[in-house]
Write a protein that holds these residues in place. Structure first.
Motif, PDB file in Angstrom:
ATOM      1  N   LYS A 146      22.988  19.128  45.109  1.00  0.00           N
ATOM      2  CA  LYS A 146      21.763  19.692  44.541  1.00  0.00           C
ATOM      3  C   LYS A 146      21.989  20.135  43.093  1.00  0.00           C
ATOM      4  O   LYS A 146      21.068  20.100  42.268  1.00  0.00           O
ATOM      5  CB  LYS A 146      21.265  20.860  45.385  1.00  0.00           C
ATOM      6  N   VAL A 147      23.204  20.578  42.769  1.00  0.00           N
ATOM      7  CA  VAL A 147      23.513  20.922  41.384  1.00  0.00           C
ATOM      8  C   VAL A 147      23.383  19.676  40.501  1.00  0.00           C
ATOM      9  O   VAL A 147      22.772  19.704  39.423  1.00  0.00           O
ATOM     10  CB  VAL A 147      24.931  21.517  41.261  1.00  0.00           C
ATOM     11  N   ILE A 148      23.943  18.553  40.968  1.00  0.00           N
ATOM     12  CA  ILE A 148      23.858  17.299  40.219  1.00  0.00           C
ATOM     13  C   ILE A 148      22.412  16.832  40.123  1.00  0.00           C
ATOM     14  O   ILE A 148      21.947  16.393  39.063  1.00  0.00           O
ATOM     15  CB  ILE A 148      24.748  16.239  40.880  1.00  0.00           C
ATOM     16  N   GLU A 149      21.680  16.930  41.229  1.00  0.00           N
ATOM     17  CA  GLU A 149      20.273  16.520  41.213  1.00  0.00           C
ATOM     18  C   GLU A 149      19.457  17.366  40.232  1.00  0.00           C
ATOM     19  O   GLU A 149      18.566  16.846  39.545  1.00  0.00           O
ATOM     20  CB  GLU A 149      19.689  16.616  42.623  1.00  0.00           C
ATOM     21  N   PHE A 150      19.763  18.655  40.160  1.00  0.00           N
ATOM     22  CA  PHE A 150      19.049  19.498  39.207  1.00  0.00           C
ATOM     23  C   PHE A 150      19.350  19.067  37.779  1.00  0.00           C
ATOM     24  O   PHE A 150      18.443  18.980  36.935  1.00  0.00           O
ATOM     25  CB  PHE A 150      19.420  20.966  39.398  1.00  0.00           C
ATOM     26  N   GLU A 151      20.615  18.782  37.486  1.00  0.00           N
ATOM     27  CA  GLU A 151      20.971  18.348  36.130  1.00  0.00           C
ATOM     28  C   GLU A 151      20.318  17.013  35.791  1.00  0.00           C
ATOM     29  O   GLU A 151      19.946  16.773  34.636  1.00  0.00           O
ATOM     30  CB  GLU A 151      22.492  18.240  36.004  1.00  0.00           C
ATOM     31  N   GLN A 152      20.178  16.157  36.779  1.00  0.00           N
ATOM     32  CA  GLN A 152      19.603  14.837  36.546  1.00  0.00           C
ATOM     33  C   GLN A 152      18.080  14.874  36.428  1.00  0.00           C
ATOM     34  O   GLN A 152      17.499  14.120  35.654  1.00  0.00           O
ATOM     35  CB  GLN A 152      19.997  13.894  37.688  1.00  0.00           C
ATOM     36  N   GLY A 189      27.469  16.015  36.863  1.00  0.00           N
ATOM     37  CA  GLY A 189      26.052  15.740  36.654  1.00  0.00           C
ATOM     38  C   GLY A 189      25.697  15.440  35.226  1.00  0.00           C
ATOM     39  O   GLY A 189      24.739  14.711  34.946  1.00  0.00           O
ATOM     40  N   VAL A 190      26.474  15.978  34.277  1.00  0.00           N
ATOM     41  CA  VAL A 190      26.223  15.746  32.853  1.00  0.00           C
ATOM     42  C   VAL A 190      26.878  14.447  32.387  1.00  0.00           C
ATOM     43  O   VAL A 190      26.322  13.714  31.558  1.00  0.00           O
ATOM     44  CB  VAL A 190      26.745  16.941  32.025  1.00  0.00           C
ATOM     45  N   LYS A 191      28.052  14.139  32.924  1.00  0.00           N
ATOM     46  CA  LYS A 191      28.824  13.001  32.432  1.00  0.00           C
ATOM     47  C   LYS A 191      28.241  11.653  32.864  1.00  0.00           C
ATOM     48  O   LYS A 191      28.355  10.665  32.149  1.00  0.00           O
ATOM     49  CB  LYS A 191      30.274  13.107  32.909  1.00  0.00           C
ATOM     50  N   CYS A 192      27.605  11.608  34.041  1.00  0.00           N
ATOM     51  CA  CYS A 192      27.166  10.320  34.574  1.00  0.00           C
ATOM     52  C   CYS A 192      25.898   9.832  33.880  1.00  0.00           C
ATOM     53  O   CYS A 192      25.231  10.573  33.156  1.00  0.00           O
ATOM     54  CB  CYS A 192      26.948  10.398  36.084  1.00  0.00           C
ATOM     55  N   THR A 193      25.585   8.575  34.125  1.00  0.00           N
ATOM     56  CA  THR A 193      24.387   7.965  33.559  1.00  0.00           C
ATOM     57  C   THR A 193      23.127   8.559  34.171  1.00  0.00           C
ATOM     58  O   THR A 193      23.194   9.399  35.074  1.00  0.00           O
ATOM     59  CB  THR A 193      24.419   6.448  33.799  1.00  0.00           C
ATOM     60  N   LEU A 195      20.825   8.577  36.680  1.00  0.00           N
ATOM     61  CA  LEU A 195      20.944   7.948  37.994  1.00  0.00           C
ATOM     62  C   LEU A 195      19.613   7.484  38.575  1.00  0.00           C
ATOM     63  O   LEU A 195      19.588   6.643  39.466  1.00  0.00           O
ATOM     64  CB  LEU A 195      21.615   8.913  38.969  1.00  0.00           C
ATOM     65  N   MET A 196      18.508   7.993  38.081  1.00  0.00           N
ATOM     66  CA  MET A 196      17.209   7.515  38.549  1.00  0.00           C
ATOM     67  C   MET A 196      16.846   6.175  37.925  1.00  0.00           C
ATOM     68  O   MET A 196      15.867   5.544  38.344  1.00  0.00           O
ATOM     69  CB  MET A 196      16.126   8.552  38.260  1.00  0.00           C
ATOM     70  N   CYS A 197      17.588   5.752  36.940  1.00  0.00           N
ATOM     71  CA  CYS A 197      17.324   4.466  36.287  1.00  0.00           C
ATOM     72  C   CYS A 197      18.310   3.393  36.728  1.00  0.00           C
ATOM     73  O   CYS A 197      18.490   2.383  36.036  1.00  0.00           O
ATOM     74  CB  CYS A 197      17.375   4.636  34.765  1.00  0.00           C
ATOM     75  N   VAL A 198      18.951   3.602  37.872  1.00  0.00           N
ATOM     76  CA  VAL A 198      19.892   2.627  38.412  1.00  0.00           C
ATOM     77  C   VAL A 198      19.245   1.911  39.595  1.00  0.00           C
ATOM     78  O   VAL A 198      18.772   2.557  40.541  1.00  0.00           O
ATOM     79  CB  VAL A 198      21.210   3.302  38.856  1.00  0.00           C
ATOM     80  N   TYR A 199      19.243   0.597  39.549  1.00  0.00           N
ATOM     81  CA  TYR A 199      18.694  -0.236  40.630  1.00  0.00           C
ATOM     82  C   TYR A 199      19.837  -0.498  41.612  1.00  0.00           C
ATOM     83  O   TYR A 199      20.442  -1.558  41.623  1.00  0.00           O
ATOM     84  CB  TYR A 199      18.161  -1.545  40.045  1.00  0.00           C
TER      85      TYR A 199
END
Length: 228
Positions: A146-152, A189-193, A195-199
């Motif tokens: 959820k921390v990662i999802e919030f950052e994303q 969560g900050v370092k990754c791309t 993630l909602m734009c990944v197919y």
């Protein structure tokens, strides 16, 4: 799953559903329907921002055009892929927990069909993220994700879930979360791309470690032998 179940709410109705869902989810965190309703009634501005980002991304636009659904009839082939692939890792994650991709509750409270799809997509890729970040599905693992999802996505529901989840931790779980998982999740969560734009479905056949590297995924490190 999306359009037929939608309910239009005015301002005070949205507030009432949000408050009721928040209280119910705190009392019973296993109520996925209440957590979903809370995310929808408090998260429309966040989903609007995600939608705009997807429209600016080639892969995001492809998702919006094709509108893939993470349901068993669409992702069942993952169970037949080589063991090193992302798809096979996802299949192992689901199978080992007896999860079904068909279990996600429908979107009911988004104002447009396009936003409803984005909300559903966010809900359905949750297990992809568990797989990529190597997070368990216990209370600590869910709170870390959820921390990662919030950052994303900046969804208020994610922040509320972390607060509500950590309130249920034992003292040892709380120390483990805030000393080990929380600092990692902030960085991951900050370092990754985006993630909602990944197919994801188009990458099932690729090596798991290769896609992690390509998308900047830092898997959760295991706790130290002493627990911290």
């Amino acid at each position: 799953m999306i359009g037929g179940a939608r309910i239009q709410l005015n301002g005070w109705q949205r507030t009432a559903v949000a408050l009721g869902s928040a209280v119910g989810a705190l009392l019973d965190p296993r109520r996925a329907d209440l957590i979903a309703a809370l995310g929808e009634t408090t998260g429309q501005p966040a989903f609007e921002r995600v939608l705009e980002r997807m429209k600016r991304s080639p892969e995001g636009r492809a998702i919006l055009t094709a509108r893939p659904r993470v349901i068993s009839t669409e992702v069942g082939h993952a169970w037949d892929l080589p063991s090193n692939t992302f798809g096979a890792a996802y299949a192992r994650f689901m199978g080992s927990r007896n999860f079904s991709p068909d279990d996600r509750p429908p979107v009911r409270f988004m104002e447009t069909e396009e936003l409803a799809y984005v909300a559903m997509r966010a809900r359905q890729v949750h297990d992809f993220w568990h797989t990529l970040f190597a997070l368990p599905t216990n209370l600590i693992g869910e709170s870390a994700l959820k921390v990662i999802e919030f950052e994303q996505m900046l969804l208020p529901m994610c922040l509320m879930s972390v607060v509500g989840g950590s309130a249920r931790f034992s003292d040892r779980q709380r120390r483990l979360f805030y000393q080990h998982y929380f600092p990692w999740a902030l960085k991951a969560g900050v370092k990754c791309t985006d993630l909602m734009c990944v197919y994801y479905e188009r990458h099932f056949h690729e090596d798991l470690e290769d896609v992690r590297q390509k998308w900047g995924i830092i898997p959760a490190p295991p706790p130290k032998p002493d627990g911290f």
